[in-house]
Design a protein around this motif. Structure first.
Motif, PDB file in Angstrom:
ATOM      1  N   ASP A   1      -1.189  -4.593  -6.553  1.00 47.42           N
ATOM      2  CA  ASP A   1       0.296  -4.351  -7.191  1.00 47.42           C
ATOM      3  C   ASP A   1       0.638  -2.999  -7.228  1.00 47.42           C
ATOM      4  O   ASP A   1       0.736  -2.502  -8.232  1.00 47.42           O
ATOM      5  N   PRO A   2       1.380  -2.565  -6.219  1.00 45.05           N
ATOM      6  CA  PRO A   2       1.794  -1.336  -6.380  1.00 45.05           C
ATOM      7  C   PRO A   2       3.100  -0.923  -7.260  1.00 45.05           C
ATOM      8  O   PRO A   2       2.989   0.098  -7.922  1.00 45.05           O
ATOM      9  N   ASN A   3       3.777  -2.085  -7.525  1.00 47.37           N
ATOM     10  CA  ASN A   3       5.007  -1.865  -8.588  1.00 47.37           C
ATOM     11  C   ASN A   3       4.330  -1.428 -10.004  1.00 47.37           C
ATOM     12  O   ASN A   3       4.760  -0.636 -10.670  1.00 47.37           O
TER      13      ASN A   3
ATOM     14  N   GLU B   1      -0.105   8.018   3.125  1.00 47.39           N
ATOM     15  CA  GLU B   1      -0.981   7.307   4.135  1.00 47.39           C
ATOM     16  C   GLU B   1      -1.895   8.345   4.665  1.00 47.39           C
ATOM     17  O   GLU B   1      -2.780   8.175   5.645  1.00 47.39           O
TER      18      GLU B   1
ATOM     19  N   ARG C   1       1.388   1.648  -2.430  1.00 44.42           N
ATOM     20  CA  ARG C   1       1.439   0.888  -1.462  1.00 44.42           C
ATOM     21  C   ARG C   1       0.582   1.255  -0.226  1.00 44.42           C
ATOM     22  O   ARG C   1      -0.125   0.490   0.539  1.00 44.42           O
TER      23      ARG C   1
ATOM     24  N   ARG D   1       5.226   4.411  -6.257  1.00 45.66           N
ATOM     25  CA  ARG D   1       4.971   2.962  -5.410  1.00 45.66           C
ATOM     26  C   ARG D   1       4.453   3.288  -4.064  1.00 45.66           C
ATOM     27  O   ARG D   1       3.666   2.348  -3.518  1.00 45.66           O
ATOM     28  N   GLU D   2       5.302   4.042  -3.342  1.00 43.09           N
ATOM     29  CA  GLU D   2       4.872   4.427  -2.173  1.00 43.09           C
ATOM     30  C   GLU D   2       3.300   4.869  -1.849  1.00 43.09           C
ATOM     31  O   GLU D   2       2.731   4.386  -0.982  1.00 43.09           O
TER      32      GLU D   2
END
Length: 192
Positions: A144-146, A77, A138, A134-135
């Motif tokens: 669709d982070p998966n 982030e 996201r 995934r983090e």
């Protein structure tokens, strides 16, 4: 030499043997010869070939976790995608430079162990973290982070394989050209 040190020495030699000679070259006798140990020494520490392969999977996984932690990536982030791509490319380049034997042994074993779900999964998940990916996706607002994480790990796996056994196997790791190639590939994926 302690038992732990001797076991580590044997496992590291086993990884090197697979990388140089393939899976057929991995025998207790070959390990004893390679390490100049008395006959039967490696089988004393690893009674079966499966026990040895389990130890190899554990060694590769532990080293991968350690390398990942020491890479100290920026939190997803707080970094832009270009910086993330470059950071991952630096990590991959170092992986290709310093752990080539681990990569070769891991891939050989993954293919060989397709019929063994437990060991296959341990090795298949020993290099890259889908959860960490995934983090990343996201935090960067991917819808669709998966799926993005699973696809990104597939890209990383393919990039590594390409560099040690594929079309780009002649591109030496640890060079500016290597880093540029990996950064360009990862940046293209992350921008999509």
């Amino acid at each position: 030499m302690s038992t732990t040190d001797r076991r580590t020495l044997i496992v590291d030699a086993a990884i090197e043997l697979i990388a140089r000679r393939g899976l057929r070259g991995l025998t207790h006798r070959a390990l004893d010869t390679e390490l100049e140990l008395p006959p039967g020494s490696s089988s004393y520490y690893f009674r079966t070939k499966r026990a040895l392969i389990e130890a190899i999977a554990d060694r590769i996984s532990a080293r991968s976790r350690s390398d990942f932690v020491s890479a100290k990536f920026d939190a997803p982030e707080t970094a832009d995608l270009s910086s993330i791509a470059r950071g991952i490319a630096i990590w991959l380049d170092r992986l290709l430079l310093e752990r080539r034997d681990h990569l070769i042994a891991r891939h050989a074993l993954i293919v060989d162990l397709i019929g063994d779900p437990e060991l296959h999964a341990r090795l298949a998940n020993s290099l890259f973290s889908v959860e960490r990916a995934r983090e990343l996706f996201r935090a960067n607002g991917f819808p669709d982070p998966n799926t993005a994480a699973a696809d990104f790990v597939a890209v990383l796996e393919g990039a590594v394989f390409d560099r040690f056994a594929g079309n780009r196997s002649t591109l030496p790791a640890g060079t500016p050209a290597s880093l540029t190639q990996l950064t360009t590939l990862l940046s293209a994926y992350l921008r999509r």
